[in-house]
Design a protein around this motif. Sequence first.
Motif, PDB file in Angstrom:
ATOM      1  N   PHE A  83      57.740  34.587  37.762  1.00 54.90           N
ATOM      2  CA  PHE A  83      58.005  34.360  39.238  1.00 54.90           C
ATOM      3  C   PHE A  83      58.905  34.977  40.225  1.00 54.90           C
ATOM      4  CE2 PHE A  83      55.925  30.568  37.962  1.00 54.90           C
ATOM      5  CZ  PHE A  83      54.421  30.342  37.852  1.00 54.90           C
ATOM      6  N   LEU A  84      60.461  35.205  39.479  1.00 56.45           N
ATOM      7  CA  LEU A  84      61.163  36.600  40.166  1.00 56.45           C
ATOM      8  C   LEU A  84      60.972  37.398  40.546  1.00 56.45           C
ATOM      9  CD1 LEU A  84      64.443  34.484  38.437  1.00 56.45           C
ATOM     10  CD2 LEU A  84      63.567  33.936  40.700  1.00 56.45           C
ATOM     11  N   ARG A 118      59.087  41.528  44.738  1.00 53.80           N
ATOM     12  CA  ARG A 118      57.974  42.115  45.239  1.00 53.80           C
ATOM     13  C   ARG A 118      57.205  41.871  46.221  1.00 53.80           C
ATOM     14  NH1 ARG A 118      52.739  42.692  45.788  1.00 53.80           N
ATOM     15  NH2 ARG A 118      52.242  40.613  44.988  1.00 53.80           N
ATOM     16  N   LEU A 119      56.531  40.274  46.911  1.00 48.81           N
ATOM     17  CA  LEU A 119      56.755  39.697  47.762  1.00 48.81           C
ATOM     18  C   LEU A 119      57.593  40.172  48.811  1.00 48.81           C
ATOM     19  CD1 LEU A 119      54.622  37.183  46.592  1.00 48.81           C
ATOM     20  CD2 LEU A 119      53.888  38.776  47.532  1.00 48.81           C
ATOM     21  N   ALA A 120      58.759  40.172  48.753  1.00 49.51           N
ATOM     22  CA  ALA A 120      60.018  40.211  49.772  1.00 49.51           C
ATOM     23  C   ALA A 120      60.253  40.978  50.051  1.00 49.51           C
ATOM     24  CB  ALA A 120      61.408  39.620  48.897  1.00 49.51           C
ATOM     25  N   SER A 121      59.577  42.468  49.042  1.00 46.76           N
ATOM     26  CA  SER A 121      60.004  43.325  49.220  1.00 46.76           C
ATOM     27  C   SER A 121      58.650  44.156  50.467  1.00 46.76           C
ATOM     28  CB  SER A 121      60.198  44.764  47.924  1.00 46.76           C
ATOM     29  OG  SER A 121      60.185  46.345  48.464  1.00 46.76           O
ATOM     30  N   LYS A 122      57.845  43.758  50.100  1.00 45.73           N
ATOM     31  CA  LYS A 122      56.911  44.401  50.569  1.00 45.73           C
ATOM     32  C   LYS A 122      56.634  43.459  52.099  1.00 45.73           C
ATOM     33  CE  LYS A 122      51.504  43.366  50.494  1.00 45.73           C
ATOM     34  NZ  LYS A 122      50.908  42.901  49.624  1.00 45.73           N
ATOM     35  N   ARG A 123      57.196  42.252  52.552  1.00 42.34           N
ATOM     36  CA  ARG A 123      57.412  41.558  52.969  1.00 42.34           C
ATOM     37  C   ARG A 123      59.093  42.630  54.699  1.00 42.34           C
ATOM     38  NH1 ARG A 123      61.015  36.407  52.716  1.00 42.34           N
ATOM     39  NH2 ARG A 123      62.204  38.406  53.380  1.00 42.34           N
ATOM     40  N   ILE A 179      59.594  32.761  30.374  1.00 43.31           N
ATOM     41  CA  ILE A 179      58.141  33.964  30.897  1.00 43.31           C
ATOM     42  C   ILE A 179      58.036  33.316  31.951  1.00 43.31           C
ATOM     43  CG2 ILE A 179      56.045  35.004  30.052  1.00 43.31           C
ATOM     44  CD1 ILE A 179      58.384  35.539  28.082  1.00 43.31           C
ATOM     45  N   LEU A 180      57.973  32.510  32.216  1.00 43.51           N
ATOM     46  CA  LEU A 180      56.950  32.250  34.032  1.00 43.51           C
ATOM     47  C   LEU A 180      58.317  32.060  34.753  1.00 43.51           C
ATOM     48  CD1 LEU A 180      55.281  28.651  32.824  1.00 43.51           C
ATOM     49  CD2 LEU A 180      54.298  30.680  33.897  1.00 43.51           C
TER      50      LEU A 180
END
Length: 95
Positions: A81-82, A87-92, A76-77
């Motif tokens: 995290f993946l 999501r963060l990479a896409s936002k960047r 689950i973790l």
Amino acid sequence: FNEDIAYCDELEFFSRIMKRFPIAMMKKSLVIYREHDNNHGLEKENVNKNLLKMTDLMLKFPENYPPHAGNFWRNILRDNFLREGSRLASKRDRG
């Protein structure tokens, strides 16, 4: 409740209960979980830190928990995290 786990402590507690006693699913809800803007469960960083603590306990002391509980929460973790990293990479990339 394990006082070293401030968030998700109920998950760890009920996992230990599930190891010792049979459980059953109820069709009818017996409790209501109230959500609001100040729920400390919304603090993802703290929740994830405590999920890591809980998972670590389950992996170190598997005799206290249902079979494979540590691996279940580790997966689950990993997925969380993946997903968050994606999501963060896409936002960047969008600026």
